[in-house]
Design a protein around this motif. Sequence first.
Motif, PDB file in Angstrom:
ATOM      1  N   ALA A 177      27.137  26.461  32.094  1.00  0.00           N
ATOM      2  CA  ALA A 177      26.948  26.384  30.874  1.00  0.00           C
ATOM      3  C   ALA A 177      27.159  28.544  30.571  1.00  0.00           C
ATOM      4  CB  ALA A 177      26.533  25.969  30.242  1.00  0.00           C
ATOM      5  N   ALA A 178      26.564  28.773  31.907  1.00  0.00           N
ATOM      6  CA  ALA A 178      26.129  30.575  30.746  1.00  0.00           C
ATOM      7  C   ALA A 178      26.782  31.239  32.312  1.00  0.00           C
ATOM      8  CB  ALA A 178      25.247  31.077  32.029  1.00  0.00           C
ATOM      9  N   VAL A 179      28.298  30.665  32.630  1.00  0.00           N
ATOM     10  CA  VAL A 179      28.770  31.250  32.474  1.00  0.00           C
ATOM     11  C   VAL A 179      29.705  31.680  32.059  1.00  0.00           C
ATOM     12  CG1 VAL A 179      30.969  31.329  34.778  1.00  0.00           C
ATOM     13  CG2 VAL A 179      28.892  30.719  35.254  1.00  0.00           C
ATOM     14  N   PRO A 180      30.719  32.953  32.006  1.00  0.00           N
ATOM     15  CA  PRO A 180      31.295  33.501  30.303  1.00  0.00           C
ATOM     16  C   PRO A 180      32.614  32.784  30.642  1.00  0.00           C
ATOM     17  CG  PRO A 180      30.143  35.202  31.405  1.00  0.00           C
ATOM     18  CD  PRO A 180      29.485  34.300  33.013  1.00  0.00           C
ATOM     19  N   ARG A 181      33.117  32.159  28.952  1.00  0.00           N
ATOM     20  CA  ARG A 181      33.978  32.107  29.009  1.00  0.00           C
ATOM     21  C   ARG A 181      35.224  32.857  29.164  1.00  0.00           C
ATOM     22  NH1 ARG A 181      36.463  28.902  24.088  1.00  0.00           N
ATOM     23  NH2 ARG A 181      38.356  30.238  24.052  1.00  0.00           N
ATOM     24  N   GLY A 182      35.116  33.982  29.280  1.00  0.00           N
ATOM     25  CA  GLY A 182      35.855  35.556  29.727  1.00  0.00           C
ATOM     26  C   GLY A 182      36.391  35.174  31.270  1.00  0.00           C
ATOM     27  N   VAL A 183      35.416  34.927  32.186  1.00  0.00           N
ATOM     28  CA  VAL A 183      35.947  34.855  33.885  1.00  0.00           C
ATOM     29  C   VAL A 183      37.084  33.888  34.034  1.00  0.00           C
ATOM     30  CG1 VAL A 183      35.107  34.755  35.790  1.00  0.00           C
ATOM     31  CG2 VAL A 183      33.463  35.755  33.636  1.00  0.00           C
ATOM     32  N   ARG A 184      36.333  32.460  33.130  1.00  0.00           N
ATOM     33  CA  ARG A 184      37.166  31.136  33.432  1.00  0.00           C
ATOM     34  C   ARG A 184      38.877  31.493  32.566  1.00  0.00           C
ATOM     35  NH1 ARG A 184      33.611  26.663  32.839  1.00  0.00           N
ATOM     36  NH2 ARG A 184      31.677  27.522  32.839  1.00  0.00           N
ATOM     37  N   GLU A 185      38.719  32.069  31.672  1.00  0.00           N
ATOM     38  CA  GLU A 185      40.074  32.492  31.214  1.00  0.00           C
ATOM     39  C   GLU A 185      40.591  33.225  31.774  1.00  0.00           C
ATOM     40  OE1 GLU A 185      39.457  33.149  27.025  1.00  0.00           O
ATOM     41  OE2 GLU A 185      39.915  31.748  26.455  1.00  0.00           O
ATOM     42  N   GLY A 186      40.328  34.267  33.045  1.00  0.00           N
ATOM     43  CA  GLY A 186      40.650  35.466  33.306  1.00  0.00           C
ATOM     44  C   GLY A 186      41.006  34.334  34.636  1.00  0.00           C
ATOM     45  N   ARG A 208      35.931  28.637  42.847  1.00  0.00           N
ATOM     46  CA  ARG A 208      36.146  30.093  43.237  1.00  0.00           C
ATOM     47  C   ARG A 208      35.445  30.933  42.997  1.00  0.00           C
ATOM     48  NH1 ARG A 208      40.817  31.092  46.736  1.00  0.00           N
ATOM     49  NH2 ARG A 208      42.015  29.543  47.182  1.00  0.00           N
ATOM     50  N   VAL A 209      35.864  30.983  41.076  1.00  0.00           N
ATOM     51  CA  VAL A 209      35.206  31.846  39.922  1.00  0.00           C
ATOM     52  C   VAL A 209      33.977  31.247  39.419  1.00  0.00           C
ATOM     53  CG1 VAL A 209      35.119  33.049  38.331  1.00  0.00           C
ATOM     54  CG2 VAL A 209      36.836  32.356  39.842  1.00  0.00           C
ATOM     55  N   VAL A 210      33.310  30.068  39.548  1.00  0.00           N
ATOM     56  CA  VAL A 210      32.311  29.164  38.292  1.00  0.00           C
ATOM     57  C   VAL A 210      31.304  29.162  39.317  1.00  0.00           C
ATOM     58  CG1 VAL A 210      31.660  27.742  36.599  1.00  0.00           C
ATOM     59  CG2 VAL A 210      34.174  28.501  36.505  1.00  0.00           C
ATOM     60  N   SER A 218      37.432  43.114  29.415  1.00  0.00           N
ATOM     61  CA  SER A 218      37.243  43.173  30.762  1.00  0.00           C
ATOM     62  C   SER A 218      37.034  42.222  31.383  1.00  0.00           C
ATOM     63  CB  SER A 218      37.511  44.056  31.475  1.00  0.00           C
ATOM     64  OG  SER A 218      35.997  44.883  31.622  1.00  0.00           O
ATOM     65  N   ASN A 219      37.713  41.062  32.757  1.00  0.00           N
ATOM     66  CA  ASN A 219      36.719  40.237  33.151  1.00  0.00           C
ATOM     67  C   ASN A 219      36.682  39.910  34.479  1.00  0.00           C
ATOM     68  OD1 ASN A 219      39.643  39.474  32.675  1.00  0.00           O
ATOM     69  ND2 ASN A 219      39.106  37.177  31.370  1.00  0.00           N
ATOM     70  N   PRO A 220      36.779  40.623  35.129  1.00  0.00           N
ATOM     71  CA  PRO A 220      36.980  41.059  36.425  1.00  0.00           C
ATOM     72  C   PRO A 220      35.950  40.153  37.233  1.00  0.00           C
ATOM     73  CG  PRO A 220      35.162  42.287  36.131  1.00  0.00           C
ATOM     74  CD  PRO A 220      36.167  42.495  34.782  1.00  0.00           C
ATOM     75  N   PHE A 221      36.579  39.468  38.330  1.00  0.00           N
ATOM     76  CA  PHE A 221      35.830  37.868  38.759  1.00  0.00           C
ATOM     77  C   PHE A 221      34.450  38.575  39.263  1.00  0.00           C
ATOM     78  CE2 PHE A 221      39.895  36.459  38.914  1.00  0.00           C
ATOM     79  CZ  PHE A 221      39.304  35.823  37.919  1.00  0.00           C
ATOM     80  N   ASN A 276      39.524  40.358  43.994  1.00  0.00           N
ATOM     81  CA  ASN A 276      39.717  40.119  42.325  1.00  0.00           C
ATOM     82  C   ASN A 276      41.887  40.176  42.023  1.00  0.00           C
ATOM     83  OD1 ASN A 276      38.522  40.619  39.223  1.00  0.00           O
ATOM     84  ND2 ASN A 276      37.360  40.930  41.081  1.00  0.00           N
ATOM     85  N   VAL A 277      42.100  41.516  42.535  1.00  0.00           N
ATOM     86  CA  VAL A 277      43.968  42.109  42.465  1.00  0.00           C
ATOM     87  C   VAL A 277      44.650  40.520  43.219  1.00  0.00           C
ATOM     88  CG1 VAL A 277      45.870  43.198  43.186  1.00  0.00           C
ATOM     89  CG2 VAL A 277      43.530  44.481  42.368  1.00  0.00           C
ATOM     90  N   VAL A 278      43.994  40.153  44.344  1.00  0.00           N
ATOM     91  CA  VAL A 278      45.074  38.948  45.035  1.00  0.00           C
ATOM     92  C   VAL A 278      44.620  37.510  44.995  1.00  0.00           C
ATOM     93  CG1 VAL A 278      44.938  40.422  47.020  1.00  0.00           C
ATOM     94  CG2 VAL A 278      43.495  38.802  47.109  1.00  0.00           C
ATOM     95  N   TYR A 279      43.790  37.352  43.608  1.00  0.00           N
ATOM     96  CA  TYR A 279      43.506  36.296  43.198  1.00  0.00           C
ATOM     97  C   TYR A 279      44.525  35.466  42.435  1.00  0.00           C
ATOM     98  CZ  TYR A 279      40.678  32.767  41.036  1.00  0.00           C
ATOM     99  OH  TYR A 279      40.226  31.011  40.425  1.00  0.00           O
ATOM    100  N   GLY A 280      45.454  35.896  42.083  1.00  0.00           N
ATOM    101  CA  GLY A 280      46.447  34.536  41.878  1.00  0.00           C
ATOM    102  C   GLY A 280      47.291  35.001  43.245  1.00  0.00           C
ATOM    103  N   LEU A 281      47.075  35.060  44.254  1.00  0.00           N
ATOM    104  CA  LEU A 281      47.955  34.701  45.900  1.00  0.00           C
ATOM    105  C   LEU A 281      47.231  33.945  46.207  1.00  0.00           C
ATOM    106  CD1 LEU A 281      49.308  37.994  44.575  1.00  0.00           C
ATOM    107  CD2 LEU A 281      50.452  37.726  46.532  1.00  0.00           C
TER     108      LEU A 281
END
Lengths: 586, 295
Positions: free
Chosen positions: A450-459, A473-475, B138-141, B148-153
Amino acid sequence: MPILEKKPINPHPAFRPADPRAAVKKRSTYGEPLVWLTSVGLSAGLLMVVALLAVVFVNGLTVFWPKPVAAVTLSPNAKDSVGGAKSFAGTVIKHQKKITHAAVIPGQKSSDAPYEWQFYIGNKDLYGLGYKYIDNADIVGMSRPKDIIVIERLEYGNAIGRAVSLVEDDGSVVAAEHASFGNRFSAKVRTANERRAEIKVIEKSKIGRVNARMRELTLQSQELEKQVKGLPKHRQNDPELSHERKSIEHEERGLQEEYDQLAAKARALREVQNASTLKYRLLSGQEKDLPIGQVVSFYYPNQLSLVQKIGHFFHSFWRFLAEEPREANTEGGIFPAIFGTFVMTLMMSLAVTPFGVIAAIYLREYAKQGIWVRMVRIAVNNLAGVPSIVFGVFGLGFFVYFVGGTMDKIFFNSALPTPTFGTGGILWAALTLALMTVPVVIVATEESLAAVPRGVREGSLACGASKWQTIRRVVLPAAAPGIMTGFILAMARGAGEVAPLMMVGVVKLAPTLPLDTVVPFVHLERKFMHLGFHIYDLGFQSPDSEAAKPMVFATTLVLILLILALNLTAVRVRQNLRRKYALSAV
Amino acid sequence: MPSQLYNDEEITMTDTQIGSHINAEAPRSKAQAHDAFPKADTSPDIALIQARNFNFFYGKQQALFDISLDIPERKVTAFIGPSGCGKSTILRSINRMNDLIEGVSHGGDITIGGTSIYDPQLEVIGLRRRVGMVFQKSNPFPKSIYENVVYGLRVAGENRKARLDEVVEQSLKSSALWDEVKDRLQESALALSGGQMQRLCIARAIANEPDVLLMDEPCSALDPIATAKIEELIYQLKRDFTIVIVTHNMQQAARVSDKTAFFYLGKLIEFNNTKAMFISPTKKQTEDYITGRFG
Ligand SMILES: Nc1ncnc2c1ncn2[C@@H]1O[C@H](COP(=O)(O)OP(=O)(O)O)[C@@H](O)[C@H]1O
Ligand SMILES: [Mg+2]
């Protein structure tokens, strides 16, 4: 410069006390008492923890510190005697006011009350008891002779007395007064210990391996016979079958031979073990022979320098950690229990984490948040409050009898009725505790997700990732430190648990470890020893509670240290994860 | 106080720097305004994204009313309007980011290149790959700059090193970040400055080679120098991408956009070439807003 006229001080009405007496009264800020209360609460808690740890540390560590031994003489008309004699050697354990059941006589000053001493007198083979209380009034003399020797033996605990002579295997006698006695005796003890280790290797590993293979072969031949019986008559004498039978028999014969050889070797070593003997004398004058094979170590307690004492301390602490228990666990070390606790805790944590994390991911990320999920969450939280023994019973019924029993029927049918997995074992114990600690992991993981920011998920989603890819991969990496916290909490809770283990596989004394050199190396079905259960067993099930007391403290100390070590390792891992995945403060 | 003076000086200095970059003063009044559109693109519009009577609801609450507009290809379209007027909502509808919120519904349609974004044949993942997005914050992983750059690929299954390397270099060059980070691609993206992070997010979005780039107030958390860099970048990027940018900074809209849409209370009030709109707004509300009388 003009001199300023001194004006009378006339403060603003707001700063002027209306009543001069009110000015004396100190104002107290609202809320201060509450701050005080919280600090008291914290200190009380801390104090209790520190006191408990101090008790455990002091009592646990002093067990290994060599204490001086007193030679005590009792008055000839004392009622008490030690092994029928009026003199003995012993370590002072306690000096206290005598506990009597007689009514306190009014007017008698408490300082007049009789005192008594408690001694550790050892020599259990002769005295029957290791500890004894003696009235102060009965003692007429107490001294610390330098030549008192304490000998740690394989059986009957320590012998305490005076060395007389060493009778070597060739019949030559070295008197204790002789200059070379000390060196010779230690050399003998050292070789005896080495030989004992060799015997252990032969009996445990080598013979163990032969036995394991033998058992396999027996099962194989049983299986074969069963097969043969199922075949039609004319095929029962198939050459292929008889060939197989022959090869089994051949291997069995080979193993038997190997076994005989190993057993003979062990027997020979044992005989040499007892070839020389030590003659020692109790303070009463009684003499006794002790085969060297029985001696584990010896020292002169009243001669030790500080450095020697420290050396002795570390040496005996090390042996406590590394050796196996003897004498109904009251002597020797606790290595199997340490190992069992470590392996079981690790297995439990490795089982509980994926389980809890997956459950938490579903609850937090996929399930539709509503009344149903809320109820599941409440149920999970309440699961943490179920008495652990209930989990033990569940583990016994579900894992041991149901899962284990079914596994036995399917995979180990030939071994029945002897159960393989259908009885308590380290795997079932680990799974039972995993079940017990899973709420902790679920709660911690849910919070960190729950603490993982929404922005990162949306990104991530905006990059064209699917929901699962986003989670994986992110959460999850971002939530990893929080998941580690759950892991740590579960480990701490599981490592200290005893009650459920008693139903699903912990034993007082396990002949083998769950990991060893016999194929397949990992024996998940084996019973195991556990520090928590060891403490319970020593403290409450031991025939000699006095002898067990120091072991209880020492074992508790080791358990605390082990949990601490496991936790610190996990905390280190978590720190690394944090450094790696920390979401910056943007 | 000296520190106060120093601060004023600093602000003046940054203003000059922006001026040197953008080569224009912010429009303060209609009379001055035409100096502010040095980069306005007057080539004919070819509509790429078309909204037709689009309505949007958060639960029962309607956030967008009957929006119809054509967003031209390879130009910068700015959405302006006071807070809460629905700029983000319409922007996030274009790549269906609003689908993540529970209880939303819509009416009408949005098409990209003639295909409805709600076409059942179209996968939302494919849509988001064609329509990149840059967020306000800004929301870098929590990964390396490279990852980060190749994430989409990577999520699309591309794992060939040569290809990834190529994309990283291209994207970082296009987002004007390459020179600053080329020696530390394997370091964590979280060690970058705020402006660098935002440019990294742009690099991440364009690494997918989208047709459209959506930007929701991309500069609102940045200092003036970083803002100027991003604005310059937007100008470069419109050669390859159709850009839609939400901003509540009027000067920014004037500086970077070719077309501007003014929203108010969920309705599209006015949509026109930026220059025309800023010099002679046709609606009273628009004029009030861009001259700073409310908002
Ligand atoms: N997740 C949401 N749930 C409900 N209402 C929302 C949500 N997001 C935005 N809104 C509402 O929709 C309207 C438009 O919001 P938004 O598009 O974010 O405005 P802007 O970006 O122009 O400031 C606002 O009234 C806001 O309250
Ligand atoms: Mg917005």
